[in-house]
Design an enzyme around this catalytic site. Sequence first.
Site, PDB file in Angstrom:
ATOM      1  N   THR A 102       0.856  -1.175  -0.015  1.00 46.73           N
ATOM      2  CA  THR A 102      -0.470  -0.052  -0.467  1.00 46.73           C
ATOM      3  C   THR A 102       0.821   1.342   0.109  1.00 46.73           C
ATOM      4  O   THR A 102       1.778   1.130  -0.116  1.00 46.73           O
ATOM      5  CB  THR A 102      -0.779  -0.006   1.295  1.00 46.73           C
ATOM      6  OG1 THR A 102       0.089   0.192   2.390  1.00 46.73           O
ATOM      7  CG2 THR A 102      -1.372  -0.879   1.749  1.00 46.73           C
ATOM      8  N   LYS A 224      12.551   7.928   0.741  1.00 50.45           N
ATOM      9  CA  LYS A 224      13.319   7.508  -0.101  1.00 50.45           C
ATOM     10  C   LYS A 224      14.949   7.615   0.423  1.00 50.45           C
ATOM     11  O   LYS A 224      15.514   6.466   0.795  1.00 50.45           O
ATOM     12  CB  LYS A 224      13.345   7.098  -2.090  1.00 50.45           C
ATOM     13  CG  LYS A 224      12.400   6.806  -2.234  1.00 50.45           C
ATOM     14  CD  LYS A 224      12.227   6.824  -4.146  1.00 50.45           C
ATOM     15  CE  LYS A 224      11.119   6.366  -4.076  1.00 50.45           C
ATOM     16  NZ  LYS A 224      11.076   6.536  -5.664  1.00 50.45           N
TER      17      LYS A 224
HETATM   18  N1  LIG Z   1       4.567   1.812  -8.929  1.00 54.53           N
HETATM   19  C1  LIG Z   1       6.264   1.841  -8.801  1.00 54.53           C
HETATM   20  O1  LIG Z   1       6.670   1.546  -9.851  1.00 54.53           O
HETATM   21  C2  LIG Z   1       6.284   2.107  -7.128  1.00 54.53           C
HETATM   22  C3  LIG Z   1       7.383   1.772  -6.916  1.00 54.53           C
HETATM   23  C4  LIG Z   1       8.049   1.688  -6.272  1.00 54.53           C
HETATM   24  C5  LIG Z   1       7.576   1.698  -5.159  1.00 54.53           C
HETATM   25  N2  LIG Z   1       6.519   1.379  -5.193  1.00 54.53           N
HETATM   26  C6  LIG Z   1       5.764   1.725  -3.623  1.00 54.53           C
HETATM   27  O2  LIG Z   1       4.569   0.862  -4.177  1.00 54.53           O
HETATM   28  C7  LIG Z   1       3.300   0.585  -3.400  1.00 54.53           C
HETATM   29  C8  LIG Z   1       1.921   0.222  -4.026  1.00 54.53           C
HETATM   30  O3  LIG Z   1       2.342   1.377  -5.109  1.00 54.53           O
HETATM   31  P1  LIG Z   1       0.978   1.010  -6.016  1.00 54.53           P
HETATM   32  O4  LIG Z   1       1.545   1.921  -7.447  1.00 54.53           O
HETATM   33  O5  LIG Z   1       0.812  -0.362  -6.674  1.00 54.53           O
HETATM   34  O6  LIG Z   1      -0.117   2.279  -4.994  1.00 54.53           O
HETATM   35  P2  LIG Z   1      -1.616   2.027  -5.775  1.00 54.53           P
HETATM   36  O7  LIG Z   1      -2.159   0.933  -7.282  1.00 54.53           O
HETATM   37  O8  LIG Z   1      -1.865   3.198  -5.634  1.00 54.53           O
HETATM   38  O9  LIG Z   1      -2.125   1.070  -5.003  1.00 54.53           O
HETATM   39  C9  LIG Z   1      -2.482   0.741  -3.895  1.00 54.53           C
HETATM   40  C10 LIG Z   1      -3.264   0.090  -2.693  1.00 54.53           C
HETATM   41  O10 LIG Z   1      -3.023   0.138  -1.283  1.00 54.53           O
HETATM   42  C11 LIG Z   1      -4.484  -0.522  -1.139  1.00 54.53           C
HETATM   43  N3  LIG Z   1      -4.747   0.229   0.195  1.00 54.53           N
HETATM   44  C12 LIG Z   1      -4.833   1.465   0.552  1.00 54.53           C
HETATM   45  N4  LIG Z   1      -4.274   1.278   1.899  1.00 54.53           N
HETATM   46  C13 LIG Z   1      -5.229   0.256   2.465  1.00 54.53           C
HETATM   47  C14 LIG Z   1      -5.205  -0.245   4.136  1.00 54.53           C
HETATM   48  N5  LIG Z   1      -4.729   0.602   5.196  1.00 54.53           N
HETATM   49  N6  LIG Z   1      -4.854  -1.757   3.921  1.00 54.53           N
HETATM   50  C15 LIG Z   1      -4.598  -2.519   2.334  1.00 54.53           C
HETATM   51  N7  LIG Z   1      -4.751  -1.976   1.122  1.00 54.53           N
HETATM   52  C16 LIG Z   1      -4.781  -0.619   1.260  1.00 54.53           C
HETATM   53  C17 LIG Z   1      -5.689   0.430  -1.993  1.00 54.53           C
HETATM   54  O11 LIG Z   1      -7.155  -0.038  -1.552  1.00 54.53           O
HETATM   55  P3  LIG Z   1      -8.316   0.368  -2.774  1.00 54.53           P
HETATM   56  O12 LIG Z   1      -7.464  -0.092  -4.363  1.00 54.53           O
HETATM   57  O13 LIG Z   1      -9.193  -0.687  -2.645  1.00 54.53           O
HETATM   58  O14 LIG Z   1      -7.689   1.938  -3.130  1.00 54.53           O
HETATM   59  C18 LIG Z   1      -4.643  -0.475  -3.405  1.00 54.53           C
HETATM   60  O15 LIG Z   1      -5.225  -1.626  -3.488  1.00 54.53           O
HETATM   61  C19 LIG Z   1       3.377   2.301  -2.576  1.00 54.53           C
HETATM   62  O16 LIG Z   1       4.153   2.257  -1.266  1.00 54.53           O
HETATM   63  C20 LIG Z   1       4.254   3.363  -3.857  1.00 54.53           C
HETATM   64  O17 LIG Z   1       5.689   4.207  -3.609  1.00 54.53           O
HETATM   65  C21 LIG Z   1       5.755   1.499  -6.414  1.00 54.53           C
END
Ligand SMILES: NC(=O)c1ccc[n+]([C@@H]2O[C@H](COP(=O)([O-])OP(=O)(O)OC[C@H]3O[C@@H](n4cnc5c(N)ncnc54)[C@H](OP(=O)(O)O)[C@@H]3O)[C@@H](O)[C@H]2O)c1
Length: 354
Positions: A102, A224
Site C-alpha cells: 500500500t 527514499k
Molecule cells: N508503482 C511503482 O512503480 C512503485 C515503485 C516503487 C515503490 N512503489 C510503492 O509501492 C506501493 C504500492 O504502489 P502502487 O503503485 O501499487 O499503488 P496503488 O496502485 O495506488 O495501490 C495501492 C493499493 O493499496 C490499497 N490500500 C490502501 N490503503 C490500504 C489499507 N489500509 N490496507 C490495505 N490496502 C490498502 C489500495 O486499495 P484500493 O484498491 O481499495 O484503493 C490499493 O489497492 C506504494 O507504497 C508505492 O510507493 C511503487
Amino acid sequence: MKEIPVIIFGVGGVGRTLVQQIIDTRAAIAQSNALRFKVVALVDSRQWFFVPEGLSDSELTTAIQRKEAGQPLGGSERPSAEKLISMVAAAGVENAVVVDVTATDGMEPAIDLALEKGYGIALANKKPHAGPWSSAQKYYGNPAVRHESTVGGGEPIIASLRYLSDIHDTFFSCEGQLSGTLGFMCRELEKGRPFSAALGSAMELGYTEPDPRDDLSGEDVMRKVLIMGRMAGWQLEQSDFEVESLYDADLADCSVAEFVEKAGQMDAGLAKRFADAKAAGKVLRYVGRVTAEGGKVGLMELDANSPMANLKYIQFHTKLYDAEPLMIIGAGAGLEMTAGGVLGDMISLAREAL
Ligand SMILES: NC(=O)c1ccc[n+]([C@@H]2O[C@H](COP(=O)([O-])OP(=O)(O)OC[C@H]3O[C@@H](n4cnc5c(N)ncnc54)[C@H](OP(=O)(O)O)[C@@H]3O)[C@@H](O)[C@H]2O)c1
C-alpha cells in the site's frame, strides 16, 4: 516443500503484479527453493479475502482481474489491519509473510503485531521506514523485515547498503535520481517545453500519481533518501531534510483539476532556471543527497557531459568506494521490477527468517 502463508495488503499496480508473479513463478520457485507461497489473505482498502488453506490460483486471478477492471475486490468487508493480523494468527496461521504494498500511513501497529506473532514483513510502502526514528528504528537491521522495493523500485539498493554496513564500511554520502517522474519532467524542461506541458504529458503517459503533487512535492524522494541515510547508520528525521517542491505553495490545497489548470504559473520561473543552467554548460536534475548531517532534495546543477546527467543513478560514497563511488544504474521503476523486489524479499524471508 516449505509452505509459506502470505498476507497481502494492497491490490493496486504493485500488488496485482506481485500476485501474478507468485502464480507465474510457482513451479520455478518450488524447484529452485523448495518453497510454495500460499496467499491466505488478500486485502485492499475496503475488502478482504481470508482463506486459511490458501486462495487458489484461479481465485487470485479473478480477484486481480476485478481490481484491474476497477471493480471491488470481492470477499467481505475488512477489519482494521491489526484486527486482521489477530484473526489470521488466531486461525492458526504460522510463519507467514505480511506484504505491505500500500502507500498508506498507519500500518505500524499491524506490522508490530505481525512481528510479535513471528511473521516476516516485506514492504514496498516507504512510510513505516520513513516515520519518526522512535517508531521506525525497530525495522532497521531486523532480519524479519525486508524492504528492497522502498528505494530504487527493486534495484539492489537496500541489499548493497546492507552489504556495505555489514562489512563496516564508513559511509560519507548517498545520492541519486530517485524519481522516474521527476527525471522525465527535467528532460522535458531541458528541451524547452513549458512545465505545464511536460506535466500534461507525464500525466497522460501515466507516469504520475493520480494527484501529481505527490510526485512534484519531492516528499516521496525525501522518504527514499531518508531510508538510505538510516541504512547508512545515521539516525535522521524528516526534519533534517531540505526539500524543494516543484510547485508553488499557494497550489497545495486546491483540487487536482484546478492544480493542472494553474500549473502554467510555474512555467516562466522553471524555464528560466533550466535556460540559465544550459547557458552555463549545466543541466538541472532532481537529486536527493544525504550525509550524516542531513539531506537535501531538489533541483541540482550537474555538468551537462557528466554521466550522472544522463543516467538514472544511485551512488554511495564510502571509505572503500572513495575515489570512485559505488554506482547502481538502471530503470529502477515500474511494476514488474518493484513487485520482483518484493518477491525476492519474500524468498529471502522464507529462506532465512521463518
Ligand atoms: N508503482 C511503482 O512503480 C512503485 C515503485 C516503487 C515503490 N512503489 C510503492 O509501492 C506501493 C504500492 O504502489 P502502487 O503503485 O501499487 O499503488 P496503488 O496502485 O495506488 O495501490 C495501492 C493499493 O493499496 C490499497 N490500500 C490502501 N490503503 C490500504 C489499507 N489500509 N490496507 C490495505 N490496502 C490498502 C489500495 O486499495 P484500493 O484498491 O481499495 O484503493 C490499493 O489497492 C506504494 O507504497 C508505492 O510507493 C511503487
